[in-house]
Design an enzyme around this catalytic site. Structure first.
Site, PDB file in Angstrom:
ATOM      1  N   SER A 143      79.455  90.751  65.707  1.00 23.45           N
ATOM      2  CA  SER A 143      80.670  90.597  64.925  1.00 23.45           C
ATOM      3  C   SER A 143      81.329  89.245  65.208  1.00 23.45           C
ATOM      4  O   SER A 143      80.728  88.204  64.935  1.00 23.45           O
ATOM      5  CB  SER A 143      81.607  91.781  65.210  1.00 23.45           C
ATOM      6  OG  SER A 143      82.664  91.822  64.279  1.00 23.45           O
ATOM      7  N   ASP A 215      77.896  99.024  56.810  1.00 22.48           N
ATOM      8  CA  ASP A 215      78.912  98.399  57.653  1.00 22.48           C
ATOM      9  C   ASP A 215      80.260  98.447  56.937  1.00 22.48           C
ATOM     10  O   ASP A 215      80.413  97.937  55.824  1.00 22.48           O
ATOM     11  CB  ASP A 215      78.516  96.940  57.931  1.00 22.48           C
ATOM     12  CG  ASP A 215      79.349  96.295  59.019  1.00 22.48           C
ATOM     13  OD1 ASP A 215      80.591  96.370  58.935  1.00 22.48           O
ATOM     14  OD2 ASP A 215      78.772  95.702  59.943  1.00 22.48           O
ATOM     15  N   HIS A 247      78.992  99.338  61.763  1.00 23.76           N
ATOM     16  CA  HIS A 247      79.370  98.188  62.598  1.00 23.76           C
ATOM     17  C   HIS A 247      79.429  98.543  64.087  1.00 23.76           C
ATOM     18  O   HIS A 247      79.819  97.721  64.893  1.00 23.76           O
ATOM     19  CB  HIS A 247      80.745  97.691  62.133  1.00 23.76           C
ATOM     20  CG  HIS A 247      81.057  96.274  62.507  1.00 23.76           C
ATOM     21  ND1 HIS A 247      80.477  95.181  61.891  1.00 23.76           N
ATOM     22  CD2 HIS A 247      81.899  95.750  63.443  1.00 23.76           C
ATOM     23  CE1 HIS A 247      80.949  94.063  62.411  1.00 23.76           C
ATOM     24  NE2 HIS A 247      81.804  94.370  63.361  1.00 23.76           N
TER      25      HIS A 247
END
Length: 268
Positions: A143, A215, A247
């Site tokens: 991320s 996600d 995610h």
């Protein structure tokens, strides 16, 4: 450097250490997994928003695969911390959200020097304390940490033999996970945007990216923009969309074996 803890882990040692950082002007904490038979190669793992050194160390499951490959894995913190360090009420700004850049805007500039910390300050500490090979480094992240891995690899050619990322923010200047934060820190989001850096001629080392099709933050990541820059500039990269994955660290831990093997090949 101070030893905060050391635990036996898959035949090696999972340690947590603290040191005084010249880059941030604060004490910084990091995790380091030393495998039972280290090859000297080092994989840096950069974590995402709100994380500390601990999240990936305990949730991503790297150690079993790193032990098998002989890779040392370093888990830095995501920002400077402390009462004297600037912060923000929003989770995606301030402490826990350093975005791996060197801030030059107030009130962030005195301590938020995370690019220099990751590429210079922490490596100096690690390579002085452990018998490792500073010519064999690779970098990965999740991320915000994926953003960090890609941009640092692009901005520091030759430092990392390979780069990978899990659901990286790879076009932050077109995302609210990037534009407000990088503007506040540096005034110039595009200068710290992997898509812009690659389009501008920066060299990408061999690269592997995994992102889940489920996600929940997909629209913030800019995967398509980065894939377009990869195709246009014929960079050596695999960008894989993994059906049904989100995610979370469940996603990260599922594909960690592939990423460790990818880096082990390039660090051999």
């Amino acid at each position: 450097m101070k030893t905060l803890s050391e635990n036996r882990c898959f035949g090696g040692t999972q340690g947590v250490y603290a040191h005084a950082s010249d880059a941030t002007g604060t004490e910084m904490t990091f995790g380091l997994f030393l495998p039972p038979d280290p090859t000297g190669a080092v994989l840096w793992y950069l974590s995402g928003l709100t994380c500390t050194h601990e999240n990936a160390m305990t949730k991503a499951g790297l150690q079993v695969w790193a032990a098998e490959a002989g890779l040392t894995v370093v888990f830095p913190d995501t920002s400077p911390r402390g009462d004297a360090v600037a912060d923000d009420d929003n989770y995606d700004m301030g402490q826990g959200a350093g975005f791996y850049v060197d801030a030059d805007e107030a009130p962030w500039a005195p301590h938020f020097r995370m690019e220099r910390y990751i590429t210079n300050d922490l490596p100096e500490t690690v390579f002085a304390a452990f018998d490792l090979d500073d010519t064999r480094q690779a970098i990965t992240g999740h991320s915000m940490g994926g953003h960090g891995a890609l941009t640092l690899a692009l901005k520091h050619p030759g430092q990392y033999r390979s780069v990978s990322a899990f659901a990286p923010i790879c076009n932050p200047s077109a995302s609210d996970w990037g534009t407000p934060q990088l503007t506040a820190y540096t005034g110039d989001p595009a200068a710290h945007d992997a898509t812009h850096l690659l389009a501008g001629g920066a060299t990408l080392p061999p690269c592997l990216i995994d992102t889940g099709t489920a996600d929940q933050f997909y629209d913030k990541l800019g995967t398509a923009a980065f894939a377009g820059a990869v195709a246009e500039h014929r960079a050596e990269a695999q960008i894989r969309l993994q059906k049904g994955y989100d995610h979370s660290y469940f996603f990260v831990s599922t594909f960690v074996p592939d990423h460790v093997a990818f880096h082990a090949d390039h660090l051999a």
